[in-house]
Design a protein around this motif. Structure first.
Motif, PDB file in Angstrom:
ATOM      1  N   PRO A  64       0.887  -1.224   0.114  1.00  0.00           N
ATOM      2  CA  PRO A  64      -0.122   0.058   0.064  1.00  0.00           C
ATOM      3  C   PRO A  64       0.865   1.082  -0.018  1.00  0.00           C
ATOM      4  O   PRO A  64       1.847   1.172   0.416  1.00  0.00           O
ATOM      5  N   CYS A  65       0.204   2.106  -0.588  1.00  0.00           N
ATOM      6  CA  CYS A  65       1.080   3.576  -0.684  1.00  0.00           C
ATOM      7  C   CYS A  65       0.447   4.644   0.408  1.00  0.00           C
ATOM      8  O   CYS A  65      -0.703   5.156   0.031  1.00  0.00           O
ATOM      9  N   MET A  66       1.215   4.482   1.735  1.00  0.00           N
ATOM     10  CA  MET A  66       0.523   5.558   2.594  1.00  0.00           C
ATOM     11  C   MET A  66       1.504   6.400   3.022  1.00  0.00           C
ATOM     12  O   MET A  66       2.744   6.051   3.332  1.00  0.00           O
ATOM     13  N   CYS A  67       1.627   7.689   2.817  1.00  0.00           N
ATOM     14  CA  CYS A  67       2.781   8.935   3.401  1.00  0.00           C
ATOM     15  C   CYS A  67       1.806   9.549   4.697  1.00  0.00           C
ATOM     16  O   CYS A  67       0.705   9.505   4.837  1.00  0.00           O
ATOM     17  N   MET A  68       2.762   9.736   5.726  1.00  0.00           N
ATOM     18  CA  MET A  68       2.407  10.223   6.872  1.00  0.00           C
ATOM     19  C   MET A  68       3.067  11.431   7.575  1.00  0.00           C
ATOM     20  O   MET A  68       4.174  11.448   7.126  1.00  0.00           O
ATOM     21  N   GLY A  69       2.430  12.386   8.301  1.00  0.00           N
ATOM     22  CA  GLY A  69       3.319  13.219   8.768  1.00  0.00           C
ATOM     23  C   GLY A  69       2.713  13.243  10.461  1.00  0.00           C
ATOM     24  O   GLY A  69       1.477  13.172  10.512  1.00  0.00           O
ATOM     25  N   SER A  70       3.568  13.587  11.337  1.00  0.00           N
ATOM     26  CA  SER A  70       3.420  13.442  12.661  1.00  0.00           C
ATOM     27  C   SER A  70       3.574  14.737  13.500  1.00  0.00           C
ATOM     28  O   SER A  70       4.111  15.765  12.875  1.00  0.00           O
ATOM     29  N   SER A  71       3.251  14.821  14.673  1.00  0.00           N
ATOM     30  CA  SER A  71       3.224  15.907  15.478  1.00  0.00           C
ATOM     31  C   SER A  71       4.710  16.128  15.943  1.00  0.00           C
ATOM     32  O   SER A  71       5.036  17.358  16.194  1.00  0.00           O
ATOM     33  N   PHE A  78       6.136   7.051   1.490  1.00  0.00           N
ATOM     34  CA  PHE A  78       5.440   5.872   0.965  1.00  0.00           C
ATOM     35  C   PHE A  78       6.266   4.625   1.118  1.00  0.00           C
ATOM     36  O   PHE A  78       5.623   3.505   1.486  1.00  0.00           O
ATOM     37  N   ASP A  79       7.388   4.764   1.148  1.00  0.00           N
ATOM     38  CA  ASP A  79       8.398   3.625   1.262  1.00  0.00           C
ATOM     39  C   ASP A  79       9.002   3.302   2.770  1.00  0.00           C
ATOM     40  O   ASP A  79       9.766   2.546   3.054  1.00  0.00           O
ATOM     41  N   GLY A  80       8.529   4.184   3.566  1.00  0.00           N
ATOM     42  CA  GLY A  80       8.688   3.963   4.988  1.00  0.00           C
ATOM     43  C   GLY A  80       9.973   4.939   5.486  1.00  0.00           C
ATOM     44  O   GLY A  80      10.594   4.912   6.619  1.00  0.00           O
ATOM     45  N   LEU A  81      10.584   5.656   4.580  1.00  0.00           N
ATOM     46  CA  LEU A  81      11.818   6.801   4.850  1.00  0.00           C
ATOM     47  C   LEU A  81      11.212   7.864   5.768  1.00  0.00           C
ATOM     48  O   LEU A  81      10.324   8.500   5.240  1.00  0.00           O
ATOM     49  N   ASN A 183      -2.028  17.552  14.922  1.00  0.00           N
ATOM     50  CA  ASN A 183      -0.636  17.918  13.821  1.00  0.00           C
ATOM     51  C   ASN A 183      -0.347  16.633  13.294  1.00  0.00           C
ATOM     52  O   ASN A 183       0.829  16.298  12.929  1.00  0.00           O
ATOM     53  N   GLU A 184      -1.146  16.172  12.572  1.00  0.00           N
ATOM     54  CA  GLU A 184      -1.099  14.910  11.759  1.00  0.00           C
ATOM     55  C   GLU A 184      -1.853  14.754  10.318  1.00  0.00           C
ATOM     56  O   GLU A 184      -2.920  15.290  10.353  1.00  0.00           O
ATOM     57  N   PHE A 185      -1.320  14.109   9.228  1.00  0.00           N
ATOM     58  CA  PHE A 185      -1.891  13.613   8.263  1.00  0.00           C
ATOM     59  C   PHE A 185      -1.585  12.338   7.844  1.00  0.00           C
ATOM     60  O   PHE A 185      -0.481  11.956   8.129  1.00  0.00           O
ATOM     61  N   THR A 186      -2.466  11.779   6.921  1.00  0.00           N
ATOM     62  CA  THR A 186      -1.975  10.621   6.008  1.00  0.00           C
ATOM     63  C   THR A 186      -2.433  10.930   4.859  1.00  0.00           C
ATOM     64  O   THR A 186      -3.574  11.533   4.604  1.00  0.00           O
ATOM     65  N   LEU A 187      -1.673  10.486   3.755  1.00  0.00           N
ATOM     66  CA  LEU A 187      -2.057  10.382   2.469  1.00  0.00           C
ATOM     67  C   LEU A 187      -1.931   9.190   1.873  1.00  0.00           C
ATOM     68  O   LEU A 187      -0.918   8.703   2.064  1.00  0.00           O
ATOM     69  N   GLU A 188      -2.923   8.583   1.304  1.00  0.00           N
ATOM     70  CA  GLU A 188      -3.057   7.197   0.767  1.00  0.00           C
ATOM     71  C   GLU A 188      -3.534   7.447  -0.889  1.00  0.00           C
ATOM     72  O   GLU A 188      -4.617   7.930  -1.294  1.00  0.00           O
TER      73      GLU A 188
END
Length: 227
Positions: A64-71, A78-81, A183-188
């Motif tokens: 799955p292609c999921m990008c995240m931003g955290s607090s 997408f690849d976990g970096l 202060n979070e987002f996810t992009l899928e």
């Protein structure tokens, strides 16, 4: 047909079966369908479970292609970096020119602590339309504030408990969630449509971390600050 020769092979209109002419004149029907349950699942770099993608003659497994931003101001590609964002700026998280989709993160000083950075809004651009999701839980469509949740044929909007925005582009399998309070987002994104045709801070979704820091000119840097 008398024109057929031994070894001749052709695909049927369903694209999932083929016929082969044998030397003795018989014709053999073969299936090209794929059974996903017999195919090993990939191990995904982002530690998410593999998902099944339906195709004409069966399916395939992909990550799955999921990008995240955290607090903590980290971006996880997408690849976990993962890496930190520095400064109050507008960042292109994702850009796909083929489908004319762009996601921009606008950051600024936190109201509770001006010395810290917070996610102020996320902007989703699709063709000629622009959607802005703000930290005040407001929605702007093409720079005009929406009084109620918009009803749009190409976008789907949801607000969960006055805490989290969600905007979808259903025909592309595209989903953005934004929770400004945390202060979070996810992009899928759907790997069937996007996979390796994108650039931005979320990187490429191809299970190769070495190319995640790809610049808009196509070159790759190893330094997150340059990126």
């Amino acid at each position: 047909s008398s024109d057929l020769q031994p070894g001749d092979k052709w695909i049927l209109p369903d694209q999932c079966h083929s016929l082969t002419c044998l030397p003795d004149g018989h014709i053999v029907l073969e299936s090209n369908k794929v059974n996903c349950e017999k195919i090993p699942k990939p191990i995904c770099h982002n530690n998410l479970p593999a998902i099944k993608i339906k195709e004409t003659c069966g399916c395939r497994w992909t990550c799955p292609c999921m990008c995240m931003g955290s607090s903590t101001r980290h971006i996880v590609t997408f690849d976990g970096l993962d890496f930190k964002l520095l400064g109050n700026c507008s960042y292109v998280l994702f850009h796909d020119q083929e489908h004319a989709v762009k996601v921009i993160l606008h950051s600024g000083a936190c109201e509770s602590d001006p010395t810290q950075n917070c996610m102020k809004s996320i902007e989703v651009k699709y063709d000629a339309d622009s959607i802005l999701l703000t930290d005040e839980m407001k929605i702007e469509v093409n720079k005009e504030e929406a009084i109620s949740i918009p009803n749009d044929s190409r976008f789907e909007f949801t607000i969960y408990g006055a805490m989290m925005h969600e905007v979808r582009i259903p025909n592309l399998g595209f989903v953005v969630n934004f929770t400004p309070r945390n202060n979070e987002f996810t992009l899928e994104i759907n790997p069937k449509f996007f996979s390796s045709k994108t650039f931005g801070l979320c990187g490429l979704c191809d299970q190769v971390t070495s190319n995640d820091f790809m610049l808009s000119d196509g070159s790759v840097t190893k330094e997150s600050n340059t990126f």
